[in-house]
Design a protein around this motif. Structure first.
Motif, short mmCIF file in Angstrom:
data_model
loop_
_atom_site.label_atom_id
_atom_site.label_comp_id
_atom_site.label_asym_id
_atom_site.label_seq_id
_atom_site.Cartn_x
_atom_site.Cartn_y
_atom_site.Cartn_z
N ARG A 1 0.82 -1.21 0.00
CA ARG A 1 0.00 0.00 0.00
C ARG A 1 0.85 1.26 0.00
NH1 ARG A 1 -5.33 -0.57 0.69
NH2 ARG A 1 -6.13 -2.64 1.24
N LEU A 2 2.06 1.18 0.55
CA LEU A 2 2.97 2.31 0.53
C LEU A 2 4.38 1.80 0.29
CD1 LEU A 2 3.59 5.33 0.93
CD2 LEU A 2 3.81 4.87 3.39
N PRO B 1 4.33 9.27 5.83
CA PRO B 1 3.13 9.44 6.65
C PRO B 1 2.68 8.20 7.41
CG PRO B 1 2.54 9.23 4.34
CD PRO B 1 4.04 9.29 4.39
N GLY B 2 3.14 7.04 7.04
CA GLY B 2 2.70 5.84 7.74
C GLY B 2 3.63 4.69 7.47
N PRO B 3 3.38 3.53 8.06
CA PRO B 3 4.27 2.39 7.85
C PRO B 3 4.38 2.03 6.38
CG PRO B 3 2.74 1.97 9.65
CD PRO B 3 2.27 3.22 8.97
N ASP C 1 5.44 -0.60 3.29
CA ASP C 1 5.55 -2.03 3.01
C ASP C 1 6.93 -2.37 2.48
OD1 ASP C 1 2.64 -3.02 3.38
OD2 ASP C 1 2.44 -1.24 2.12
N VAL D 1 10.51 3.27 9.62
CA VAL D 1 9.32 3.48 8.77
C VAL D 1 8.73 2.17 8.25
CG1 VAL D 1 10.20 5.72 8.06
CG2 VAL D 1 10.55 3.76 6.57
N ARG E 1 6.87 -1.31 8.10
CA ARG E 1 5.95 -2.10 8.93
C ARG E 1 6.60 -3.43 9.28
NH1 ARG E 1 4.52 -6.42 6.13
NH2 ARG E 1 4.23 -6.32 3.87
#
Length: 279
Positions: free
Chosen positions: A46-47, A109-111, A113, A136, A138
């Protein structure tokens, strides 16, 4: 600390334009980018972060393999490189961030992949970058990057077998010595700048586990090597030469070769992972 000469010259329009042209005209960066993106296991991502992404060759490979809902962030501290990339790579899933690799954790901005870094980790503070990537990713996320064989102190058997005729680098030094009195740097400068042992120590300190290490060979031609050495940031020899002088030396050295002669470059490819959370 990042090598002092590693950060100079990248944020210049002439380098950015020449670099982007090379990635369009020759397969080296697209091939290595696809290889790294494949190793990152992006099917459910997703990222994804394209670290030291330059003009976007690796981001393009990531976008091809990532699912439709994935977001990709290409982070590089050279605004000139990103200006060139924005002109040609306009996928709405891609965000360009101008920042140092060491500051990665301040801009994600978020964990993530996966974090992918093609051909550029040598020009960073690797210890700081590994720590930022560890923060950073996940749990289960992958950090995939490559290091030029010369920097890592490794050589693929294909490269060893191909060393029959003098390399273009060798011919450049010979022409420079004959016409300009050039003397190569002392042997100490040829020691590996980023050996595998140092890299794995930084990854372990950042809480990551090495999943795979592979020495691979990138096959190209003398013509591609000449085009790569025509990019201002890569032009040789080192020392007090103007770009025009380096291009003249390169032209004369290249004239001593055959354009379609096969050349081989070694890469050390590392796949690391943040451990999955224990239940």
């Amino acid at each position: 600390m990042a090598p002092q000469d590693a950060v100079l010259g990248w944020d210049e329009d002439t380098t950015a334009e020449a670099y982007a042209a090379f990635t369009r005209d020759f397969p080296m960066y697209s091939a290595t980018s696809r290889d790294l993106a494949r190793r990152a296991h992006l099917a459910d991502s997703r990222l994804v972060v394209d670290l030291c992404g330059g003009a976007g060759a690796t981001a393009e490979a990531i976008l091809e393999l990532a699912p439709a809902q994935a977001r990709v962030i290409s982070l590089d501290n050279a605004a000139a490189m990103q200006r060139v990339g924005r002109r040609t790579l306009t996928d709405p899933r891609l965000t360009w961030v101008t920042a140092r690799a060491e500051d990665l954790a301040d801009h994600i901005p978020g964990p993530a992949d996966a974090v992918v870094c093609n051909s550029a980790i040598w020009k960073t503070d690797v210890e700081a970058v590994a720590a930022a990537v560890g923060r950073v990713l996940r749990p289960g996320g992958r950090f995939v990057f490559n290091i030029g064989g010369g920097f890592a102190g490794v050589r693929h058997s294909d490269e060893q077998a191909a060393r029959i005729a003098p390399s273009l680098h060798t011919l450049i030094r010979q022409v420079a010595a004959r016409e300009h009195g050039y003397a190569p740097p002392p042997a100490a400068y040829t020691l590996p700048k980023l050996p595998l042992e140092e890299v794995t120590e930084h990854l372990a300190s950042a809480g990551m586990t090495v999943l795979d290490i592979e020495v691979v060979a990138q096959h190209s031609t003398m013509a591609e090597k000449k085009a790569w050495l025509s990019i201002p940031i890569f032009a040789r020899p080192d020392g007090d030469f103007s770009h025009e002088q380096r291009m003249d030396i390169l032209t004369k050295a290249y004239a001593l070769t055959t354009p379609d002669t096969a050349t081989v470059t070694t890469w050390l490819v590392v796949t690391a992972q943040r451990p999955r959370e224990q239940r």
